[in-house]
Write an enzyme that holds these catalytic residues in place. Sequence first.
Site, PDB file in Angstrom:
ATOM      1  N   GLU A  51       0.870  -1.183   0.000  1.00  0.00           N
ATOM      2  CA  GLU A  51       0.000   0.000   0.000  1.00  0.00           C
ATOM      3  C   GLU A  51       0.901   1.225   0.000  1.00  0.00           C
ATOM      4  OE1 GLU A  51      -2.595  -0.192   3.361  1.00  0.00           O
ATOM      5  OE2 GLU A  51      -3.687  -1.942   2.619  1.00  0.00           O
ATOM      6  N   ASP A  62      -6.105   8.983   9.920  1.00  0.00           N
ATOM      7  CA  ASP A  62      -4.757   8.544  10.262  1.00  0.00           C
ATOM      8  C   ASP A  62      -4.293   9.098  11.604  1.00  0.00           C
ATOM      9  OD1 ASP A  62      -4.123   6.984   7.938  1.00  0.00           O
ATOM     10  OD2 ASP A  62      -4.118   8.863   6.822  1.00  0.00           O
ATOM     11  N   TYR A 177     -10.246  -4.727   3.496  1.00  0.00           N
ATOM     12  CA  TYR A 177      -9.381  -4.256   4.569  1.00  0.00           C
ATOM     13  C   TYR A 177     -10.239  -4.142   5.819  1.00  0.00           C
ATOM     14  CZ  TYR A 177      -5.757  -1.258   6.760  1.00  0.00           C
ATOM     15  OH  TYR A 177      -4.797  -0.737   7.580  1.00  0.00           O
TER      16      TYR A 177
END
Length: 277
Positions: A51, A62, A177
């Site tokens: 990734e 994040d 994911y």
Amino acid sequence: MINTRIDARFAALKQEGRSALVTFITAGDPDYDTSLEILKGLPAAGADVIELGMPFSDPMADGVAIQLAGQRALKGGQTLRKTLQMVRDFREGDNETPIVLMGYYNPIYSYGNEAFLTDAAKAGVDGLIVVDVPPEADDELCLPAMEHGISFIRLATPTTDEKRLPRVMENTSGFVYYVSVAGITGTQAPDPQNVAKMVSHVKTATPLPVCVGFGVRTPEQAAAIARAADGVVVGSALVEAVRTSLDDDGKAGSATVAGVHTLVSELAAGIATASPA
């Protein structure tokens, strides 16, 4: 149904009887050349899928580690065009390892969706994870990406309930994911028992491989997750390995590239000791 390097890699791993190591780095962190050297060495170190983060100024999902990596990359002049160039540079020596671009929609929208997808496919991008484009907007980017032969990979989370899960999986391709903990990246360690339960839940809605990320930092954690999942995603630990190797001016040192590759090798060794469920 598209067929990409991602599909080929997971089919091969299934034959081998092991889980994938999916590694995340931020493109251009701490600079283009160092980042490219790290990228090129990931497969030999043990990465099965890569990734590549697209730096963005407002990375809302994040944690601090990846936020700082993005800031370093942007300060160094990294752009989305340079990220695609990085993929092209990588493909000169590796035409087999899957590359997934991960990030946010704003840079893609600014680039122009059709132009971006055309350039990404030509560069050798296999998949996209765009965390702020929901299934309700599949016509915007997901379906066009698939028309270009690029998988669109969705995130499932601990809060994705039975009603929501089929909608999230509807146009997902490549792999799923699974975000092992609620919240932002790199802040909590996943609980293997909970992960195993939730991976089984996700698999009721899709035949795709399920990769688990958020919070995996050590070979032992990677091995524990690998016993329940088709892949283990490690990101924050790798970008932290970059950060801690930098000098006082934020420049790469002699240990920057090697430090990341050593950690990847250790994580791969951990996964190799585990047999997936």
